[in-house]
Write an enzyme that holds these catalytic residues in place. Structure first.
Site, PDB file in Angstrom:
ATOM      1  N   HIS A 143       0.849  -1.190   0.000  1.00 53.36           N
ATOM      2  CA  HIS A 143       0.000   0.000   0.000  1.00 53.36           C
ATOM      3  C   HIS A 143       0.884   1.239   0.000  1.00 53.36           C
ATOM      4  CE1 HIS A 143       0.506   1.565   4.161  1.00 53.36           C
ATOM      5  NE2 HIS A 143       0.752   0.296   4.467  1.00 53.36           N
ATOM      6  N   CYS A 144       0.314   2.366  -0.475  1.00 54.40           N
ATOM      7  CA  CYS A 144       1.015   3.645  -0.424  1.00 54.40           C
ATOM      8  C   CYS A 144       0.220   4.568   0.497  1.00 54.40           C
ATOM      9  CB  CYS A 144       1.183   4.231  -1.826  1.00 54.40           C
ATOM     10  SG  CYS A 144      -0.363   4.488  -2.705  1.00 54.40           S
ATOM     11  N   ALA A 145       0.261   5.866   0.274  1.00 51.76           N
ATOM     12  CA  ALA A 145      -0.372   6.816   1.193  1.00 51.76           C
ATOM     13  C   ALA A 145      -1.887   6.707   1.200  1.00 51.76           C
ATOM     14  CB  ALA A 145       0.041   8.239   0.834  1.00 51.76           C
ATOM     15  N   THR A 146      -2.491   6.348   0.057  1.00 50.14           N
ATOM     16  CA  THR A 146      -3.966   6.319  -0.016  1.00 50.14           C
ATOM     17  C   THR A 146      -4.523   5.078  -0.699  1.00 50.14           C
ATOM     18  OG1 THR A 146      -3.935   7.531  -2.129  1.00 50.14           O
ATOM     19  CG2 THR A 146      -4.098   8.847  -0.112  1.00 50.14           C
ATOM     20  N   ARG A 147      -3.657   4.190  -1.249  1.00 50.63           N
ATOM     21  CA  ARG A 147      -4.168   3.117  -2.099  1.00 50.63           C
ATOM     22  C   ARG A 147      -3.581   1.749  -1.729  1.00 50.63           C
ATOM     23  NH1 ARG A 147      -2.066   6.955  -5.266  1.00 50.63           N
ATOM     24  NH2 ARG A 147      -0.483   5.589  -6.155  1.00 50.63           N
TER      25      ARG A 147
END
Length: 502
Positions: free
Chosen positions: A26-30
C-alpha cells in the site's frame, strides 16, 4: 476506529481470492495489487464496498483507493487474506509481468524522474521568483533618472528600475537563489545518473561520480558551446587523437544514455569478475570506460537527439499550427495519464528548458490537472445530497487543484466518464489559448492552481485566463452532460481500457 473487517473480506472475495494475488502493498492512499489474472477483479462490486473510493489499473498494478486510513485497512486485509505485504519496489518488479514493452519503458522513465522531480519543482519556483525580481518595473520606487530627467527607451517609454536595481537586499536574495537554481538545473545530469543507478540496483556513488564528470567546471559549459568557435573549444590531447572538453549542463538524454551504460556495465561485470576482486575491478572497469564513451559517443549523440526532440516539440508549440498542437495536447493529455505515457513529458520538458530557457509544454499539463479538478467540483454539486460521494469527491478536487490527479481522475471522472470528457474539452480549449500566446513556464512546477508560480511573469495574465477556461468550461459541460440521458448511461466501461500484457 473504523472496523474494516467486513470490507476487507469483501475486497478479497471480489478481487479473485488470495490465489489471485501475486503481491500486495500500500502507499499513502491506495492498496496496490499485482494480480495473477486481472480479469477476475470485479470492478463494479469492488467500487460498491463502503471503504473503497475507486479503482484503476496502472503500470501493471491493480490499485484500490481507500484514503488516509489505508494502513488500517491494509492490516485488516493482511489478517483475512493471509497475504503478507512486500515492499513497493518488489510490487513494481512483480507487476512487470502484466506490462507490455512500452508500458515497461514508461515505468522506467517514471522511476528515474520521480526522485528528482521535487528538486526540479523547487528550481522552477526559484527561477520564477528571480524573474519577478529581475524584470518587474517598480514605478512606486521611482523612475530611472539621469540628471533629474526621466530616462526613456527607443520607443519613448519611461524606463523604470526593477526590484534588484532599487534594493540591495533583494539583489542579494536574487544572487543567493541562483546558487540553488544552478545546482538544480546546471547539475541536473548528476541527479539523473544517480537516479538511474538507484533504479537499476548499481552503485549509486558511481552514478553520482559519472554525473559530475559530465558537468565538471574544467569542461566548457554547455551554454557557452554555441558561442565558442571550434578552434577555441578545449580538448584532451592523447597524441594521436583528441576529445573535446565539452560539458553537458542541463542535458537530459546524454545523462540518461551514460547512466544506463554504467548500470549495465557494472551489473554485467559483477557476473564475470570473481567476488574476491570485484570491489576493485568492477567500479574501475565500469566507470572509466563509461566516462570515455560518454564524452566521445553518447554525449554528442544524446545532445543531437535532444536537440531534434526539443526542436520538433518547440516547432509544434510555436509554429503556424501551434494552436492545433495545443488543442490536441491539451485534450489528450489526460488519456495519456491512463496509459502511463505521460511520463515521457518530464524528459521533454527538461530538454526544452535546457535548449530554450523554458517549457511551453508544462503549462498545458497544469491546465489539464485544473480541468480534471473542475469537473469533480461539478460532480460535488450534482451529487451534493450523497454523503458517500462527497467524502470521495471533495478531497479528490482539492488534491487535483494541488497537482495530484489520481483520486479525481480514477475515483470520480473516469467512473462516470462524462466529467472526464468535459475536462478533456476544457483542457483542450485552455491548451489552445496557451499555445496561441506561447505561454512558457520556467520549468516543471506544481501541476495545479499553484502552477502559475512557475509561469514566466510576462505570461501570468494570459495564463490566468487559461486557468479560468480550465475551471469554467469543465464545470459547465459536466452540468450539461449530466442532463443528457445518453451521458448518464455512460461509465468507466465505455472508456478505452489499456490492455495488460498485450
Amino acid at each position: 476506529m473504523v472496523d474494516f473487517k467486513q470490507d476487507a473480506k469483501q475486497l478479497l472475495e471480489d478481487i479473485g481470492g488470495p490465489e489471485n494475488i501475486s503481491a500486495v502493498t500500500h502507499c499513502a492512499t491506495r492498496m496496490r495489487f499485482v494480480l495473477n489474472d486481472p480479469s477476475k477483479a470485479d470492478n463494479k462490486k469492488i467500487e460498491k464496498i463502503p471503504a473503497v473510493k475507486g479503482t484503476f489499473t496502472q503500470a501493471g498494478q491493480y490499485q484500490v483507493i481507500i484514503g488516509n486510513e489505508v494502513a488500517t485497512f491494509y492490516n485488516e486485509f493482511e489478517k483475512i487474506s493471509g497475504k503478507s505485504g512486500v515492499s513497493k519496489d518488489e510490487v513494481k518488479q512483480a507487476s512487470k509481468k502484466n506490462q507490455n514493452p512500452l508500458q515497461r519503458a514508461m515505468s522506467v522513465l517514471a522511476e528515474v524522474f520521480s526522485p528528482i522531480i521535487p528538486a526540479i519543482v523547487v528550481g522552477g519556483l526559484i527561477l520564477g521568483f528571480r524573474n519577478i525580481l529581475e524584470a518587474i518595473p517598480m514605478e512606486t520606487l521611482g523612475q530611472a533618472m539621469a540628471d533629474g530627467v526621466p530616462q526613456v527607451n527607443a520607443a519613448g517609454e519611461p524606463i523604470y528600475n526593477t526590484i534588484v536595481q532599487v534594493s540591495q537586499f533583494w539583489s542579494g536574495v536574487n544572487s543567493f537563489l541562483w546558487l540553488i537554481g544552478e545546482a538544480i538545473f546546471h547539475f541536473l545530469p548528476v541527479g539523473i545518473t544517480w537516479s538511474i543507478a538507484k533504479k537499476m540496483g548499481s552503485t549509486q556513488i558511481l552514478g553520482i561520480v559519472l554525473g559530475i564528470t559530465l558537468v565538471s567546471p574544467q569542461l566548457l559549459n554547455a551554454y557557452a558551446v554555441p558561442g565558442t568557435a571550434a578552434a577555441d573549444i578545449p580538448f584532451w590531447d592523447f597524441g594521436f587523437f583528441q576529445i573535446d572538453m565539452i560539458g553537458y549542463q542541463a542535458q537530459v538524454i546524454p545523462a540518461m544514455l551514460a547512466g544506463f551504460l554504467l548500470a549495465y556495465l557494472e551489473l554485467g561485470l559483477r557476473k564475470i569478475i570473481p567476488q574476491a576482486i570485484s570491489m576493485i575491478f568492477v567500479p574501475l572497469f565500469a566507470l572509466v570506460p563509461t566516462v570515455l564513451i560518454a564524452h566521445t559517443v553518447l554525449g554528442p549523440i544524446g545532445w543531437q537527439i535532444g536537440d531534434w526532440i526539443s526542436n520538433l516539440v518547440y516547432s509544434g508549440l510555436t509554429g503556424s499550427l501551434s494552436w492545433l498542437f495545443g488543442l490536441l495536447f491539451g485534450t489528450f493529455y489526460a488519456p495519456l495519464v491512463i496509459t502511463g505515457l505521460h511520463h515521457m513529458t518530464n524528459a521533454i520538458d527538461l530538454q526544452l528548458v535546457a535548449d530554450f530557457g523554458g517549457t511551453n509544454l508544462w503549462p498545458m499539463i497544469a491546465l489539464s490537472n485544473i480541468a480534471q479538478g473542475s469537473a469533480v467540483v461539478a460532480i460535488i454539486f450534482i451529487n451534493r445530497k450523497n454523503k458517500e460521494e462527497r467524502d470521495i469527491s471533495i478531497p479528490a478536487a482539492i488534491s487535483c487543484y494541488l497537482g495530484v490527479t489520481e483520486p479525481a481522475m480514477f475515483g470520480i471522472n473516469i467512473k462516470y466518464a462524462y466529467p472526464f470528457f468535459a475536462a478533456m474539452i476544457g483542457s483542450g480549449i485552455a491548451g489552445l489559448v496557451a499555445s496561441i500566446f506561447n505561454v512558457t513556464a520556467n520549468s516543471i512546477g506544481v501541476g495545479g492552481l499553484p502552477g502559475i508560480l512557475s509561469i514566466q511573469n510576462q505570461y501570468w495574465g494570459i495564463f490566468l485566463i487559461c486557468m479560468v477556461i480550465a475551471i469554467v468550461v469543465p464545470i459547465v459541460l459536466t452540468f450539461a452532460f449530466s442532463k443528457n440521458k445518453r451521458f448518464q448511461k455512460m461509465g468507466i466501461d465505455d472508456l478505452p481500457q489499456p490492455k495488460l500484457g498485450s
